[in-house]
Design an enzyme around this catalytic site. Structure first.
Site, short mmCIF file in Angstrom:
data_model
loop_
_atom_site.label_atom_id
_atom_site.label_comp_id
_atom_site.label_asym_id
_atom_site.label_seq_id
_atom_site.Cartn_x
_atom_site.Cartn_y
_atom_site.Cartn_z
CE1 TYR A 236 60.11 85.15 -30.45
CE2 TYR A 236 58.10 86.38 -30.85
CZ TYR A 236 59.20 86.12 -30.07
OH TYR A 236 59.41 86.84 -28.92
CG HIS B 222 66.29 82.87 -26.40
ND1 HIS B 222 65.21 83.10 -25.57
CD2 HIS B 222 67.35 82.65 -25.59
CE1 HIS B 222 65.61 83.03 -24.31
NE2 HIS B 222 66.91 82.75 -24.30
#
Length: 149
Positions: A22, A99
C-alpha cells in the site's frame, strides 16, 4: 459537482500497514491530495472511512441524493459486502472502484469484488495514485454523460 469518497476497513492504517502493498501515504495525505485535485476539476468531496459495514451503508444512503458519484475503496468489504453493494446500487449514482494494491496479483479471495460489475471503472495497483485516477475518471464520466447515471 459533489463526489463521495468511501473508504472501508483498515484504510485508517494506511502509511503503517503492509507498506510493500500500500505504500507509505496515509489516508490523511491521500485526502489532501484528492481535495486539491477535486478543486482543479471543479468538484467538491465528502469523505468517510469506517471499519463498520453498517456505518458505511448508512452514509451512502444518507448522501445518495446529494452526490453525483462515488469513489469507493471498500477495503475487505469490496470482496464480501452485498449490503454495501446494494446501497451503492440503490443510490443510482455512478461509482469508480479503487484499490491501492493489484488485487489480481494477490491471494485468490482478493481477486473477486462484489463492486466491480456495478462500477463504471476499476482502478487497481497504483497505490495512492489509484484514488487520483479514479476521481479523474469519475468526473470525466459524469461530465460525458451529462450527470449521474
Amino acid at each position: 459537482m459533489l463526489i463521495g469518497i468511501l473508504n472501508g476497513p483498515n484504510l485508517n492504517l494506511l502509511g503503517a500497514r503492509e507498506q510493500e502493498q500500500y505504500g507509505t501515504a496515509t489516508l490523511e495525505e491521500i485526502n489532501r491530495t484528492l481535495d486539491d485535485l477535486a478543486g482543479q476539476l471543479g468538484a467538491q468531496l465528502i469523505k468517510i472511512q469506517s471499519n463498520h459495514e453498517g456505518e458505511l451503508v448508512e452514509w451512502v444512503q444518507s448522501h445518495a441524493a446529494s452526490v453525483d458519484g462515488w469513489v469507493v475503496n471498500g477495503g475487505g468489504y469490496a470482496h464480501t459486502s452485498v449490503a454495501l453493494r446494494d446501497a451503492l446500487i440503490a443510490s443510482g449514482r455512478p461509482l469508480v472502484e479503487v484499490h491501492m494494491s493489484n488485487i489480481f496479483a494477490r491471494e485468490e479471495f482478493r481477486r473477486t469484488s462484489v463492486l466491480s460489475d456495478i462500477s463504471v471503472g476499476v482502478v487497481t495497483g497504483f497505490r495512492e495514485t489509484s484514488y487520483e485516477f479514479g476521481l479523474r475518471g469519475l468526473v470525466h464520466h459524469i461530465r460525458d454523460t451529462d450527470g449521474p447515471t
